[in-house]
Each structure stands twice: as C-alpha cells, then as structure tokens.
Design a protein around this motif. Structure first.
Motif, PDB file in Angstrom:
ATOM      1  N   ARG A 139       1.163  -1.314  -0.004  1.00  0.00           N
ATOM      2  CA  ARG A 139      -0.117   0.236  -0.507  1.00  0.00           C
ATOM      3  C   ARG A 139       0.760   1.594   0.195  1.00  0.00           C
ATOM      4  O   ARG A 139       0.578   2.251  -0.823  1.00  0.00           O
ATOM      5  CB  ARG A 139      -1.179   0.184   1.462  1.00  0.00           C
ATOM      6  N   HIS A 173     -10.582  -6.342  -2.734  1.00  0.00           N
ATOM      7  CA  HIS A 173     -10.115  -5.163  -1.322  1.00  0.00           C
ATOM      8  C   HIS A 173      -9.448  -3.748  -1.658  1.00  0.00           C
ATOM      9  O   HIS A 173      -9.365  -3.251  -0.549  1.00  0.00           O
ATOM     10  CB  HIS A 173      -9.984  -6.769  -0.681  1.00  0.00           C
ATOM     11  N   VAL A 175      -7.448  -2.282  -3.633  1.00  0.00           N
ATOM     12  CA  VAL A 175      -8.494  -1.198  -4.359  1.00  0.00           C
ATOM     13  C   VAL A 175      -9.225   0.159  -3.551  1.00  0.00           C
ATOM     14  O   VAL A 175      -9.171   1.542  -3.993  1.00  0.00           O
ATOM     15  CB  VAL A 175      -8.079  -1.736  -5.594  1.00  0.00           C
ATOM     16  N   GLU A 176     -10.528  -1.393  -2.960  1.00  0.00           N
ATOM     17  CA  GLU A 176     -12.037  -0.103  -2.748  1.00  0.00           C
ATOM     18  C   GLU A 176     -11.915   0.238  -0.859  1.00  0.00           C
ATOM     19  O   GLU A 176     -11.931   1.025  -0.926  1.00  0.00           O
ATOM     20  CB  GLU A 176     -12.757  -1.103  -3.161  1.00  0.00           C
ATOM     21  N   GLU A 177     -10.825  -0.887  -0.413  1.00  0.00           N
ATOM     22  CA  GLU A 177     -10.552  -0.598   0.934  1.00  0.00           C
ATOM     23  C   GLU A 177      -9.379  -0.046   1.172  1.00  0.00           C
ATOM     24  O   GLU A 177      -9.220   1.174   2.244  1.00  0.00           O
ATOM     25  CB  GLU A 177     -10.541  -1.721   1.964  1.00  0.00           C
ATOM     26  N   GLU A 178      -8.097  -0.053   0.460  1.00  0.00           N
ATOM     27  CA  GLU A 178      -6.995   0.463   1.146  1.00  0.00           C
ATOM     28  C   GLU A 178      -6.291   1.666   0.004  1.00  0.00           C
ATOM     29  O   GLU A 178      -5.159   2.323   0.715  1.00  0.00           O
ATOM     30  CB  GLU A 178      -6.018  -0.706   1.372  1.00  0.00           C
ATOM     31  N   ASP A 180      -8.825   4.274  -1.291  1.00  0.00           N
ATOM     32  CA  ASP A 180      -9.829   4.564  -1.978  1.00  0.00           C
ATOM     33  C   ASP A 180      -9.452   6.187  -1.904  1.00  0.00           C
ATOM     34  O   ASP A 180     -10.179   7.120  -1.996  1.00  0.00           O
ATOM     35  CB  ASP A 180     -11.068   4.351  -1.224  1.00  0.00           C
ATOM     36  N   PRO A 186      -8.705   6.739 -10.011  1.00  0.00           N
ATOM     37  CA  PRO A 186      -8.631   5.600  -8.879  1.00  0.00           C
ATOM     38  C   PRO A 186      -6.956   4.794  -9.159  1.00  0.00           C
ATOM     39  O   PRO A 186      -7.098   4.507 -10.738  1.00  0.00           O
ATOM     40  CB  PRO A 186     -10.054   4.673  -8.425  1.00  0.00           C
ATOM     41  N   HIS A 212     -13.157  -2.175 -12.103  1.00  0.00           N
ATOM     42  CA  HIS A 212     -11.641  -1.563 -11.562  1.00  0.00           C
ATOM     43  C   HIS A 212     -10.843  -2.200 -13.012  1.00  0.00           C
ATOM     44  O   HIS A 212      -9.296  -1.905 -13.049  1.00  0.00           O
ATOM     45  CB  HIS A 212     -10.954  -2.304 -10.491  1.00  0.00           C
TER      46      HIS A 212
END
Length: 284
Positions: A139, A173, A175-178, A180, A186, A212
C-alpha cells in the motif's frame, strides 16, 4: 461499436535488447499497440536516449504505447529472472529500491504518452525473497508511485498474479478499501488471463475485477505453470472468457503477453491467427 484493439507485450523479446526491428515485426503482423516491459536488460527505461529511440521506433512502426510494465526483476539473463524487485517487501531498503525503479519507468511518460503502468504487488509464489511481502508495504509503495504517476497522466494498474496479495478478490479489496482515498484517478486492475487461470476460475476473476478492470494481459497455459502460450494453445475456455469480457463492459485493448515458442516471427504469426479467432468470437 468501436473496433477492439490488440497489442503485444515486449515480453516476447525479453531475452534481447528491445530494438526498432522488434516493433516493426509486431506492426507487420497487424497489431496496433504495445506494452513495453521495463527490465533494464531488455529496455533501459532510465536512459533518456533509449526513451527517445523508443519514441521514434513507435512512430516509425505506426504503434501506440498502451502501457509500461514496471520492473519486477532487475534483469532477465540466460533464460531466467534475476534480482527481485518487490513493491511489497517488508525490507525497507528493498522496498525503497523497487519504488525508485518503478518511478523511473513511469518517467517514460515525460516524453511518450503512457495511459497505464502495470505493477506487481509482491512476488509470484514461484519466486522467493528473504524478507517476504506484506499488504501494508504494498500500500505504501502504490501510494508513493501514484504521486509520481498522476501528474503525468498515467494510471496505475495492479496485476493479478499468483500470490495471496494479488489474487483477483484480494486486489479488489486492496483497491476499494486501502487505496480509496488517493486524489485523482483511482488505482485500476490488470487482469492477467494466464495467472487467473492458474489460480482457479478465470471467468470468476473477470467478474470479480469488473469495476476496476483497466487493462489485460492475454496468454494461455495448461493450468499448472505460467507458460505464456498463444491463446488457444492451452486450456483456457476462450469463448467463455471473451463472453465474460464483453459482459463486464471492458473495451480496452487486449495485450498478448506471450513468450517466444519457436521464433518470434513464428509466434507472432500464430498470435495473428489467434487474434482473428478472438475477433470472430467477440463479434458472434
């Protein structure tokens, strides 16, 4: 309907230094775009002269540059990869080095427009490192690289590869949660057909990443090893896979990330025929 574009990854020539003749060979077989694999032994992405040459070669061949594949190894020598570069390494120095190299590859966009840069989050299961990989390190790296890519108009795509961090569901997960909260465009996903096939259900992977899905690596295998075969030469169900691609609305180029099985010219001739079969399936 816009005609589907097909391209070739210079992965095909990975054992050689990229040259003008390679791009002319790709264009001669009817392909419109390329993804350049940024490995120093193949293409010296940090050399302004090499980047200027690439710009001229692309123009001369009538090809566009769809994507750059960020380096995940230092070199390809004697038929094997050497010098792992992991953006998810838990070793701080190793992670920093990988980020620096990926950033240098992104800088190609200072001279040549590059819509997408493809990146690995961690190493494939077949590769080992002493430190190991972590989601937190991945990340941090992607956040840093997004800061380099966004001002240059480059969108990052994290690739589906065979490791626990980079399976289709794990990347969604991620891309969407960490990731965002990043400014600008994006982070997207590169759906690698061959890798998803090895890891289980390709159709499910296409559906999982659908929101995505910004670029694709297209190649075949027999479900056991990452052979990078021309489509229809392995065990992927291509009619079903291409139906799924259309169902989720992906309209970007299909980049054939194939290896040279036989000469590159023979491989491209088979790829050209595979492309024609894929076009018929997409039109049916």
């Amino acid at each position: 309907m816009t005609k589907r574009r097909f391209g070739i990854s210079t992965h095909l020539y990975h054992g050689q230094r990229l040259s003008r003749d390679h791009l002319l060979e790709i264009a001669a077989h009817g392909f419109e775009t390329v993804e350049v694999f940024a490995t120093r032994s193949h293409f010296d992405y940090d050399n302004p002269g090499a980047v200027a040459d690439l710009q001229q070669w692309l123009a001369g061949a009538g090809l566009t540059l769809h994507a750059v594949h960020a380096p995940w190894m230092t070199a390809y020598q004697g038929g094997r990869w050497v010098g792992p570069l992991s953006l998810a390494s838990t070793d701080a120095d190793a992670r920093t080095h990988a980020v620096e190299e990926a950033g240098r590859a992104i800088h190609i966009a200072r001279r040549i427009p590059v819509p997408v840069v493809v990146m690995h989050v961690g190493l494939p299961r077949t590769e080992t490192s002493t430190a190991g990989d972590s989601r937190a390190a991945g990340r941090r790296s992607i956040e840093e690289l997004h800061g380099i890519a966004e001002p240059l108009g480059v969108q990052i795509a994290v690739e589906v590869i065979p490791n626990e961090l980079s399976r289709a569901g794990s990347l969604v997960h991620f891309v969407e949660e960490e990731l965002d909260g990043l400014d600008g465009r994006p982070i997207g996903v590169c759906l690698d057909f061959g890798h998803a096939h090895i890891d289980g259900d390709l159709i499910d992977a296409i559906e999982t990443v659908s929101e995505h899905f910004i670029t694709a690596h297209v190649h075949d295998n027999r479900g056991r090893s990452d052979d990078h075969l021309v489509p229809f030469e392995g065990t992927i169900d291509w009619p079903s896979a291409l139906t799924a691609v259309q169902k989720v609305g992906y309209e970007g180029p299909l980049i054939l990330e194939i290896g040279a099985h036989g000469s590159t010219k023979e491989t491209l001739a088979r790829a050209q025929k595979a492309r024609q079969r894929m076009e018929r399936l997409l039109a049916s």
